[in-house]
Write an enzyme that holds these catalytic residues in place. Structure first.
Site: not given
Ligand code: PMP
Length: 405
Positions: A178, A206, A237
């Site tokens: 991320s 992502h 996302k």
């Molecule tokens: N996994 C990854 C790799 C993320 O970057 C994120 C959010 N930044 C999440 C899970 C969490 O997802 P959500 O925003 O739907 O809670």
């Protein structure tokens, strides 16, 4: 002063205090930030679908038809036809037998990790995995072995070290990381997991909607559809909504439904959000050029950043981290850029390791080349204003090269 006030002061002194910023109006490549029009360069709304007319329409219609809340957890009375439909569509999309929706990606990682391992088991986790994976690992009560970022030799060493030990083993990784935008070595991870009798969970948060044929993610791009034991994805996302999913075999999904506490003990995601994600999934599959546009925009951004002297690479991954290192300097750069109409939030510890604070720029399919050009120029001006040298700001791989050159 209370202990909380004291801690807040400490955070402020370290340049680590956080606050929410206010966006007025819909999400898009340009937004109103605290009343000021800015080009938005830090959203995960990669395909611009969060405010797409058809996605809004789907949410509005679902609100009228089904109401706003699901009213209960999935296992009580919260599973509605919109949930079931999206689960079927996502299983087909990911090439798995089954899918189960969760309230968010954070909850999905909590749920799946805690279901697959527990006390007495082993988790092998990449050092830069997302916080929701880290927290899922901690909550599971399994022993967590952290391998160096992308380091297969280290992972194999740890797996070998614990060979023959009782208990289940799980390898868990982001597919696209991320904060760095780099890719996990998925082919090798699938192979290692098989060879060492470990389960593999891959978080495609992502990558869904950004990589692979039809936006099917990094696994599909590597020809590994359906290979991991569980795939985690978010609706928050590229799919422009809120909620998340786990795709897996029918047996694994049945197991999650029985065991994953984050699913069992939390209200089902709201029907309008789920209907919106369904519409976004549909749109994305009908308009594959959106994904091409995303990578074009990312490539343009990197080119413009290089033109302005930043140490950006030449790839087209949609996440473009500009590492400044120092937290205060990253924050100063962020604020100076906002003053000039470019919004790229500074990312600081604990989101990234100490000494690697950065602006995490993200492209959107809907950014124009002009926006990328002016963003790069503004970032250069902002860097100069706060006394930073753009040539010393850039992507981690480039920075390492510069350091070793
Ligand atoms: N996994 C990854 C790799 C993320 O970057 C994120 C959010 N930044 C999440 C899970 C969490 O997802 P959500 O925003 O739907 O809670």
């Amino acid at each position: 002063m209370s202990d909380l006030g004291q801690r807040l002061e400490e955070l402020a002194e370290l340049g680590l205090e956080r606050r929410t910023r206010l966006i007025e109006g819909p999400q898009g490549p340009q937004v109103l930030l605290d009343g000021r029009p800015v080009v938005l360069l830090c959203s995960n709304n990669y395909l611009g679908l969060a405010a797409h007319p058809q996605v809004r329409q789907a949410a509005a219609e679902a609100a009228l038809q089904f109401g706003v809340g699901a009213g209960a957890s999935r296992l009580v009375s919260g599973t509605m036809s919109v949930h079931r439909q999206l689960e079927q569509a996502l299983a087909e999309f990911e090439g798995t037998e089954a899918c189960v929706l969760f309230g968010s990606g954070y909850l999905a990682n909590m749920g799946v990790i805690g279901a697959l391992v527990g006390s007495g088991d082993l988790i092998f986790s990449d050092a830069l995995n997302h916080a929701s994976i880290v927290d899922g690992c901690r909550l599971s009560r399994a022993q967590v072995l952290v391998y160096r970022h992308l380091d297969l030799e280290h992972l194999e060493h740890l797996l070998a070290q614990h060979r023959g030990r009782d208990g289940r083993r799980l390898i868990v990784t982001d597919s696209v990381f991320s904060m760095d935008g780099d890719l996990a070595p998925l082919v090798e991870l699938v192979e290692l997991a098989k060879r060492h009798g470990a389960r593999l969970v891959v978080d495609e948060a992502h990558a869904t909607g950004a990589l692979g044929p039809g936006g099917r993610g990094a696994l599909a791009a590597a020809g590994l559809e359906g290979e991991p034991d569980a795939i985690v994805g978010t609706l928050g996302k590229a799919l422009g909504s809120y909620g998340a999913y786990v795709c897996a075999s029918a047996e694994t999904v049945r197991y999650l439904v029985n065991v994953a506490r984050a699913l069992i003990f939390s209200t089902a995601p709201p029907p309008p959000a789920i209907a919106a994600a369904s519409a976004a999934l549909d749109l994305m599959q009908r308009r594959p050029q959106l994904i091409g546009d995303l990578h074009l925009a990312a490539g343009t951004l990197r080119r413009e950043l290089r033109t302005q002297g930043f140490a950006a690479g030449d790839g087209d991954m949609h996440i473009v981290p500009l590492v400044v290192r120092d937290a205060r300097a990253a924050m100063a750069l962020c604020e100076a850029a906002i003053e000039r109409g470019i919004f790229a939030q500074a990312i600081r510890p604990p989101t990234v390791p100490a000494g690697s604070s950065r602006l995490r720029l993200t492209a959107m399919a809907t950014h124009t080349p002009q926006q990328m050009q002016s963003a790069a120029l503004v970032l250069r001006e902002a860097a100069m204003q706060v006394g930073l040298d753009p040539t010393l700001i850039g992507e981690p791989a480039r920075m390492a090269l510069a350091a070793s050159a």
